[in-house]
Motif scaffolding. Structure first.
Motif, mmCIF file in Angstrom:
data_model
loop_
_atom_site.group_PDB
_atom_site.id
_atom_site.type_symbol
_atom_site.label_atom_id
_atom_site.label_comp_id
_atom_site.label_asym_id
_atom_site.label_seq_id
_atom_site.Cartn_x
_atom_site.Cartn_y
_atom_site.Cartn_z
ATOM 1 N N PHE A 17 -23.264 29.466 -52.116
ATOM 2 C CA PHE A 17 -22.921 29.178 -53.507
ATOM 3 C C PHE A 17 -23.230 30.372 -54.405
ATOM 4 O O PHE A 17 -22.444 30.718 -55.299
ATOM 5 N N CYS A 34 -21.369 23.506 -57.002
ATOM 6 C CA CYS A 34 -22.752 23.956 -56.836
ATOM 7 C C CYS A 34 -23.715 23.009 -57.541
ATOM 8 O O CYS A 34 -24.741 22.622 -56.979
ATOM 9 N N ARG A 38 -26.655 20.754 -55.742
ATOM 10 C CA ARG A 38 -28.067 20.861 -56.117
ATOM 11 C C ARG A 38 -28.645 19.511 -56.507
ATOM 12 O O ARG A 38 -29.805 19.198 -56.205
ATOM 13 N N TRP A 48 -32.325 26.263 -53.725
ATOM 14 C CA TRP A 48 -31.734 27.063 -54.798
ATOM 15 C C TRP A 48 -32.814 27.794 -55.593
ATOM 16 O O TRP A 48 -32.684 28.984 -55.906
#
Length: 320
Positions: A17, A34, A38, A48
């Motif tokens: 991503f 993305c 998440r 992340w």
């Protein structure tokens, strides 16, 4: 999915991503995808966050390259034709796979989602929180878990040698996707391979505990491969840890295994044809000079080594 595989997948997805969003070609759909990923799992957000923290500390130069549309490396990373040619080369996902592959060969992005890692051609020793010594082979990465009751290293990629600190009440465990290797204080080597893990006792004895098979005790100098539900018979394998000194010692090993070891010390791809990969190799080869190692192989085996820029080297059987 096991914890190890889930952790690896989350780290790889985070990298994919990030590469897409910083490529200059990201769409609203990419940004929304993305964000949704998440939010779907706390482990995704953690992966992340760890990636962003690693980026801010370690690869500011690479991030600058990717944002500079005039930089040659950036054009290589995001060029559509290169994406198609190398798609899935690093096992990442989506259109960012090729960018991840090239960047990973230059500066391993997967290390950003791990506690400790090494670059291409790098061997490095670390002192762990309990005072134990850990050495990582090139392109290796691990996660750590140390408490008063637990000493654990999770091998995510590559190989390690650990010398546990003596006199500690807790056992020392090295976890892989296939099980664990346990030591009460003896040094050992563990390597993660495509379909198995390899453990070698470098002192006294260690235990191998596959996920769903009987445990095995290895004496000094013995090694064994193991998977989830099986474990091989012990064999003399102390030479498998010769990478610590910068050498690759081979005794009737398939050329495919030799190429995989040398590949960790080269920024470009090193590929072996199926016919060449099964040739038996014996000898001593320098890891820190892979061109010299390849030349030695070419002079002792019926093979050709063809180099196409620094990014691609092909090994095949020599024509009759």
């Amino acid at each position: 999915m096991s914890r190890e595989l889930a952790t690896n997948d989350a780290g790889d997805r985070a990298i994919g991503f990030w590469l897409k969003l910083t490529s200059g070609e990201a769409t609203d759909a990419d940004r929304n995808a993305c964000a949704a990923w998440r939010a779907a799992d706390p482990a995704h957000e953690l992966a992340w966050a760890r990636l962003q923290q690693g980026l801010s500390k370690s690869v500011g130069r690479l991030e600058t390259v990717l944002k500079n549309e005039h930089h040659a490396l950036r054009r290589t990373l995001v060029r559509p034709t290169r994406r198609r040619m190398l798609l899935n080369a690093a096992g990442l996902v989506g259109a960012a796979a090729t960018g991840a592959w090239v960047a990973n060969r230059v500066s391993p992005l997967s290390n950003l989602a791990a506690d400790l890692g090494t670059a291409t051609g790098e061997r490095r020793e670390f002192t762990l929180p309990d005072g134990s010594l850990l050495m990582l082979d090139a392109r290796s990465r691990v996660d750590l878990e140390f408490t008063a009751q637990r000493r654990s290293v999770r091998l995510l990629e590559g190989a390690l040698v650990v010398q546990p600190r003596a006199g500690h009440p807790a056992l020392f465990d090295v976890h892989t996707p296939h099980g664990q290797v346990r030591s009460t204080g003896a040094g050992c080597m563990v390597r993660l391979e495509p379909q198995a893990s390899l453990a070698v006792a470098l002192q006294n004895s260690i235990e191998v505990l596959p996920r769903e098979a009987e445990r095995l005790t290895l004496a000094f100098g013995e090694g064994a491969r193991f998977g989830d539900v099986w474990v091989d018979r012990p064999q003399p394998m102390e030479d498998a840890a010769s990478w610590r000194e910068g050498w690759l010692k081979a005794r009737d090993q398939p050329l495919g295994e030799i190429a995989a070891a040398l590949g960790r010390y080269r920024t470009g791809l090193l590929r072996v044809s199926p016919r060449a990969s099964v040739l038996a190799v014996s000898g001593l080869y320098p890891l820190d000079d892979t061109d010299r190692a390849l030349s030695a192989l070419e002079h002792t085996l019926p093979i050709t080594v063809s180099r196409y820029t620094r990014w691609l080297t092909l090994i095949d059987v020599r024509p009759a």
